[in-house]
Scaffold this motif. Structure first.
Motif, PDB file in Angstrom:
ATOM      1  N   LEU A 188     -11.932  -4.926  -9.764  1.00  0.00           N
ATOM      2  CA  LEU A 188     -11.035  -5.025  -8.630  1.00  0.00           C
ATOM      3  C   LEU A 188     -10.457  -3.645  -8.311  1.00  0.00           C
ATOM      4  CD1 LEU A 188      -9.450  -6.813  -6.589  1.00  0.00           C
ATOM      5  CD2 LEU A 188      -7.676  -7.031  -8.357  1.00  0.00           C
ATOM      6  N   VAL A 189     -10.472  -3.290  -7.021  1.00  0.00           N
ATOM      7  CA  VAL A 189      -9.882  -2.038  -6.549  1.00  0.00           C
ATOM      8  C   VAL A 189      -8.669  -2.370  -5.690  1.00  0.00           C
ATOM      9  CG1 VAL A 189     -10.234   0.063  -5.197  1.00  0.00           C
ATOM     10  CG2 VAL A 189     -12.112  -0.858  -6.578  1.00  0.00           C
ATOM     11  N   SER A 190      -7.540  -1.737  -5.996  1.00  0.00           N
ATOM     12  CA  SER A 190      -6.327  -1.910  -5.204  1.00  0.00           C
ATOM     13  C   SER A 190      -6.232  -0.786  -4.180  1.00  0.00           C
ATOM     14  CB  SER A 190      -5.080  -1.883  -6.102  1.00  0.00           C
ATOM     15  OG  SER A 190      -5.085  -2.951  -7.013  1.00  0.00           O
ATOM     16  N   VAL A 191      -6.325  -1.147  -2.903  1.00  0.00           N
ATOM     17  CA  VAL A 191      -6.102  -0.191  -1.822  1.00  0.00           C
ATOM     18  C   VAL A 191      -4.631  -0.294  -1.440  1.00  0.00           C
ATOM     19  CG1 VAL A 191      -6.762   0.546   0.494  1.00  0.00           C
ATOM     20  CG2 VAL A 191      -8.474  -0.477  -1.027  1.00  0.00           C
ATOM     21  N   LEU A 192      -3.889   0.784  -1.645  1.00  0.00           N
ATOM     22  CA  LEU A 192      -2.437   0.772  -1.490  1.00  0.00           C
ATOM     23  C   LEU A 192      -2.042   1.593  -0.269  1.00  0.00           C
ATOM     24  CD1 LEU A 192      -1.470   1.366  -5.234  1.00  0.00           C
ATOM     25  CD2 LEU A 192      -1.916  -0.801  -4.066  1.00  0.00           C
ATOM     26  N   ILE A 193      -1.349   0.965   0.666  1.00  0.00           N
ATOM     27  CA  ILE A 193      -0.949   1.631   1.897  1.00  0.00           C
ATOM     28  C   ILE A 193       0.586   1.689   1.955  1.00  0.00           C
ATOM     29  CG2 ILE A 193      -1.129   1.673   4.411  1.00  0.00           C
ATOM     30  CD1 ILE A 193      -3.651   0.024   4.216  1.00  0.00           C
ATOM     31  N   PRO A 194       1.175   2.829   1.610  1.00  0.00           N
ATOM     32  CA  PRO A 194       2.630   2.990   1.728  1.00  0.00           C
ATOM     33  C   PRO A 194       2.975   3.307   3.186  1.00  0.00           C
ATOM     34  CG  PRO A 194       1.663   4.958   0.772  1.00  0.00           C
ATOM     35  CD  PRO A 194       0.529   4.018   1.037  1.00  0.00           C
ATOM     36  N   ARG A 202      -3.132   0.798  12.405  1.00  0.00           N
ATOM     37  CA  ARG A 202      -4.231  -0.147  12.597  1.00  0.00           C
ATOM     38  C   ARG A 202      -5.570   0.490  12.196  1.00  0.00           C
ATOM     39  NH1 ARG A 202      -5.280  -4.877  15.412  1.00  0.00           N
ATOM     40  NH2 ARG A 202      -3.169  -4.899  16.267  1.00  0.00           N
ATOM     41  N   GLN A 203      -5.766   1.751  12.556  1.00  0.00           N
ATOM     42  CA  GLN A 203      -7.021   2.411  12.214  1.00  0.00           C
ATOM     43  C   GLN A 203      -7.155   2.567  10.699  1.00  0.00           C
ATOM     44  OE1 GLN A 203      -7.573   6.129  14.241  1.00  0.00           O
ATOM     45  NE2 GLN A 203      -9.661   6.419  13.487  1.00  0.00           N
ATOM     46  N   ALA A 204      -6.044   2.889  10.032  1.00  0.00           N
ATOM     47  CA  ALA A 204      -6.078   3.027   8.574  1.00  0.00           C
ATOM     48  C   ALA A 204      -6.433   1.706   7.912  1.00  0.00           C
ATOM     49  CB  ALA A 204      -4.737   3.540   8.060  1.00  0.00           C
ATOM     50  N   LEU A 205      -5.735   0.627   8.288  1.00  0.00           N
ATOM     51  CA  LEU A 205      -5.980  -0.681   7.674  1.00  0.00           C
ATOM     52  C   LEU A 205      -7.390  -1.176   7.985  1.00  0.00           C
ATOM     53  CD1 LEU A 205      -5.072  -3.136   6.104  1.00  0.00           C
ATOM     54  CD2 LEU A 205      -3.934  -3.986   8.167  1.00  0.00           C
ATOM     55  N   LEU A 216     -11.749  -6.130  -3.216  1.00  0.00           N
ATOM     56  CA  LEU A 216     -10.546  -5.344  -3.003  1.00  0.00           C
ATOM     57  C   LEU A 216      -9.323  -6.244  -2.876  1.00  0.00           C
ATOM     58  CD1 LEU A 216     -11.812  -3.088  -0.037  1.00  0.00           C
ATOM     59  CD2 LEU A 216     -12.026  -2.583  -2.480  1.00  0.00           C
ATOM     60  N   GLU A 217      -8.168  -5.681  -3.221  1.00  0.00           N
ATOM     61  CA  GLU A 217      -6.895  -6.190  -2.733  1.00  0.00           C
ATOM     62  C   GLU A 217      -6.274  -5.058  -1.928  1.00  0.00           C
ATOM     63  OE1 GLU A 217      -4.081  -7.137  -5.772  1.00  0.00           O
ATOM     64  OE2 GLU A 217      -3.942  -5.070  -6.513  1.00  0.00           O
ATOM     65  N   ILE A 218      -5.732  -5.381  -0.760  1.00  0.00           N
ATOM     66  CA  ILE A 218      -5.148  -4.372   0.119  1.00  0.00           C
ATOM     67  C   ILE A 218      -3.668  -4.694   0.240  1.00  0.00           C
ATOM     68  CG2 ILE A 218      -5.198  -3.318   2.407  1.00  0.00           C
ATOM     69  CD1 ILE A 218      -8.141  -4.299   2.591  1.00  0.00           C
ATOM     70  N   ILE A 219      -2.843  -3.816  -0.302  1.00  0.00           N
ATOM     71  CA  ILE A 219      -1.397  -4.049  -0.363  1.00  0.00           C
ATOM     72  C   ILE A 219      -0.706  -3.091   0.589  1.00  0.00           C
ATOM     73  CG2 ILE A 219       0.643  -4.021  -1.832  1.00  0.00           C
ATOM     74  CD1 ILE A 219      -1.164  -4.695  -4.195  1.00  0.00           C
ATOM     75  N   ALA A 265       0.155  -3.201  -7.825  1.00  0.00           N
ATOM     76  CA  ALA A 265      -1.311  -3.196  -7.875  1.00  0.00           C
ATOM     77  C   ALA A 265      -1.824  -3.968  -9.083  1.00  0.00           C
ATOM     78  CB  ALA A 265      -1.826  -1.763  -7.916  1.00  0.00           C
ATOM     79  N   ASN A 266      -2.822  -4.814  -8.858  1.00  0.00           N
ATOM     80  CA  ASN A 266      -3.457  -5.595  -9.931  1.00  0.00           C
ATOM     81  C   ASN A 266      -4.838  -5.069 -10.299  1.00  0.00           C
ATOM     82  OD1 ASN A 266      -1.393  -7.787 -10.038  1.00  0.00           O
ATOM     83  ND2 ASN A 266      -2.061  -8.108  -7.928  1.00  0.00           N
ATOM     84  N   GLY A 267      -5.361  -4.137  -9.525  1.00  0.00           N
ATOM     85  CA  GLY A 267      -6.722  -3.673  -9.733  1.00  0.00           C
ATOM     86  C   GLY A 267      -6.862  -2.706 -10.889  1.00  0.00           C
ATOM     87  N   GLU A 268      -8.077  -2.602 -11.410  1.00  0.00           N
ATOM     88  CA  GLU A 268      -8.364  -1.591 -12.428  1.00  0.00           C
ATOM     89  C   GLU A 268      -8.323  -0.201 -11.808  1.00  0.00           C
ATOM     90  OE1 GLU A 268     -12.024  -0.076 -15.326  1.00  0.00           O
ATOM     91  OE2 GLU A 268     -12.171  -2.019 -14.338  1.00  0.00           O
ATOM     92  N   PHE A 269      -8.762  -0.113 -10.555  1.00  0.00           N
ATOM     93  CA  PHE A 269      -8.810   1.171  -9.862  1.00  0.00           C
ATOM     94  C   PHE A 269      -7.796   1.202  -8.723  1.00  0.00           C
ATOM     95  CE2 PHE A 269     -12.909   0.935 -11.917  1.00  0.00           C
ATOM     96  CZ  PHE A 269     -13.126   2.230 -12.350  1.00  0.00           C
ATOM     97  N   ILE A 270      -7.271   2.410  -8.464  1.00  0.00           N
ATOM     98  CA  ILE A 270      -6.288   2.624  -7.413  1.00  0.00           C
ATOM     99  C   ILE A 270      -6.889   3.529  -6.339  1.00  0.00           C
ATOM    100  CG2 ILE A 270      -4.036   3.602  -6.831  1.00  0.00           C
ATOM    101  CD1 ILE A 270      -3.821   1.102  -8.533  1.00  0.00           C
ATOM    102  N   LYS A 271      -6.761   3.077  -5.081  1.00  0.00           N
ATOM    103  CA  LYS A 271      -7.162   3.907  -3.936  1.00  0.00           C
ATOM    104  C   LYS A 271      -6.006   3.912  -2.951  1.00  0.00           C
ATOM    105  CE  LYS A 271     -10.099   6.428  -1.687  1.00  0.00           C
ATOM    106  NZ  LYS A 271      -8.984   7.254  -1.189  1.00  0.00           N
ATOM    107  N   PHE A 272      -5.225   4.996  -2.961  1.00  0.00           N
ATOM    108  CA  PHE A 272      -4.162   5.116  -1.976  1.00  0.00           C
ATOM    109  C   PHE A 272      -4.773   5.405  -0.602  1.00  0.00           C
ATOM    110  CE2 PHE A 272      -1.157   5.973  -5.525  1.00  0.00           C
ATOM    111  CZ  PHE A 272      -0.142   5.114  -5.122  1.00  0.00           C
ATOM    112  N   LEU A 273      -4.086   4.929   0.425  1.00  0.00           N
ATOM    113  CA  LEU A 273      -4.485   5.205   1.803  1.00  0.00           C
ATOM    114  C   LEU A 273      -3.223   5.352   2.635  1.00  0.00           C
ATOM    115  CD1 LEU A 273      -6.491   5.477   4.138  1.00  0.00           C
ATOM    116  CD2 LEU A 273      -6.577   2.969   4.258  1.00  0.00           C
TER     117      LEU A 273
END
Length: 485
Positions: A188-194, A202-205, A216-219, A265-273
């Motif tokens: 699972l990859v957590s895509v984190l959008i602060p 909208r374009q980012a999401l 993915l989970e997108i938070i 985030a619950n994912g093993e991997f973190i991807k900030f956006l």
């Protein structure tokens, strides 16, 4: 298959079946552990040392542990036996301050009081940094090792490491190993959008939802002053159940929003956006492939493209120039050294890179700090330094993200820019202290291209402000020295 075990700083206490190593005779093989371990990657089953580690400075100890991490096979163990600072303090405050310390059996029976005892224990025999359990665990984690646990004298679940202690003063005995890596084929990859600005959100999401890798989970953590981001998120979330919306109450500010995203985030991997950046559709898939192929890599980044408020491509800045023409693994310490000494974030902003959550979750006070220094204005660099201290970096030459420059972003705030410059200067001190900066000048990055085992030197661009900042560093160091004198 024959196993390889090392006995580092062996002195005269040689262990049969081990490679007994020291800087003075007798030894099986001469070794100055400050200069690295002469063994290939993933070639050693276990490492033992008794009353050796405290003879290294903190930076030297970190360098030694990073070498242990490099040469250990998966499942390999490092066992360290040494004096315990907590035990020394207990003895100091006890009526029986002599206790069962070895010094009184080694000709130091003339010691008259507890103050003299403590000073000898801390400074004699070349001691440079004495640890308790808390500090040893912290330093090991900076080096990329995880604690198995504290051990009793002579006891170990590893037969080759049991019964090895020879000194009664070995009060702190701990074993460490490589961090556990998930064996899941589709982690699972957590895509984190602060989020806090709706203009480009909208374009980012949409770029997160369009990834070719789907697990993915997108938070979205919303720090904005109105409901624009909430409306867009809920609209898209109705079409895709992977999206979670969180309204920050009260607003957390820039740093607080990052911390809130990370905590959820619950994912093993973190991807900030960031809410004004964009990912290529294959970004996460390509980065995950690197992690799967290179277990020693803790940070994956790529070429990023600058765009303006309309999404039009901008010319490269020195920081965004392509590091190399082909995908390459980068030695963690030389990369960290170049990052600090060059004073340019060539690895990219938070949207550019990806990492495992486990590799930053332990950092205190939080993952955007290094050595206790909060990376104000340069929190992403603090993250990269922590990750490079625990493993290698990897650079993908293909552009996988777009970093937007516009007048409204926080990085354009003069106050934040000033704080960022101050933080960069402080990174020099932290880098030296934590063994991330063995050189004050930039000598390039040790790297090897994909599929190659040959290390070469990759040259990078450095900031023209570096010499000014370096002079400031020496001025501060001189002032501190004169005050001490």
């Amino acid at each position: 298959m024959q196993k390889t075990f090392l006995n580092i700083g062996c002195g005269r206490q040689h262990i049969t079946g081990f490679v007994n190593m020291d800087i003075v005779k007798p030894y099986d093989r001469k070794l100055d552990a400050r200069k690295g371990l002469p063994f290939p990657e993933c070639s050693v089953d276990g490492i033992y040392s008794e009353h050796f580690f405290e003879h290294l400075t903190q930076a030297e100890g970190l360098g030694f542990l990073r070498e242990c991490r490099r040469v250990l096979k998966p499942g390999g163990v490092v066992r360290i036996a040494m004096p315990d600072l907590d035990d020394l303090v207990r003895r100091y405050t006890s009526e029986d301050w002599r206790g069962d310390g070895d010094m009184f059996k080694l000709g130091f029976d003339w010691v008259e009081n507890r103050c003299e005892m403590m000073n000898i224990a801390m400074r004699e025999w070349g001691h440079k940094h004495v640890y308790n359990e808390e500090e040893l665990v912290r330093i090991a984690r900076y080096a990329g090792l995880e604690p198995i646990g504290r051990c009793r004298h002579g006891c170990s679940d590893i037969p080759e490491l049991a019964g090895r202690e020879t000194r009664n003063s070995s009060k702190l005995i701990m074993e460490f190993t490589l961090p556990a890596r998930s064996s899941e084929s589709r982690p699972l990859v957590s895509v984190l959008i602060p989020a806090y600005r709706a203009d480009y959100f909208r374009q980012a999401l949409t770029s997160a939802l369009s990834q070719t890798y789907s697990h993915l989970e997108i938070i979205v953590c919303d720090d904005s002053a109105n409901n624009s981001i909430e409306s867009m998120t809920r609209e898209l979330a109705q079409q895709d159940g992977r999206v979670t919306y969180i309204r920050n109450q009260p607003p957390q500010g820039g740093l607080g929003n990052y911390l809130n995203c990370f905590a959820r985030a619950n994912g093993e991997f973190i991807k900030f956006l960031n809410d004004d950046d964009v990912l290529e559709p294959n970004c996460i898939e390509k980065m995950l492939n690197v992690f799967a192929a290179h277990p020693g890599v803790t940070l994956v980044t790529s070429k990023r493209v600058l765009i303006d408020s309309r999404g039009e491509r901008l010319p490269d800045l020195p920081a965004t120039q392509r590091l190399c023409r082909e995908d390459s693994e980068m030695d963690g310490i030389s990369c960290a050294n170049a990052l600090i000494a060059g004073q340019i974030n060539f690895l990219g902003e938070p949207s550019t890179a990806m990492f495992r959550k486990i590799d930053l979750a332990w950092v205190k006070p939080h993952f955007m700090s290094i050595g206790g220094l909060i990376g104000i204005g340069a929190g992403d660099v603090a993250m990269w330094l922590n990750l490079l201290g625990r493993g290698n970096g990897y650079y993908i030459a293909e552009p996988l993200s777009y970093f937007r420059l516009h007048e409204q972003q926080r990085q354009q705030d003069p106050a934040i820019q000033q704080q960022g410059q101050q933080t960069w200067r402080k990174f020099i001190f932290q880098g030296r202290r934590l063994g991330l900066m063995p050189h004050l000048l930039v000598w390039g990055i040790r790297s090897r291209s994909a599929g190659s085992n040959v290390w070469r030197t990759m040259q990078i661009v450095t900031s023209p402000l570096f010499l000014i900042q370096l002079r400031g560093y020496f001025r501060i160091a001189k002032e501190r020295y004169l005050r001490r004198g």
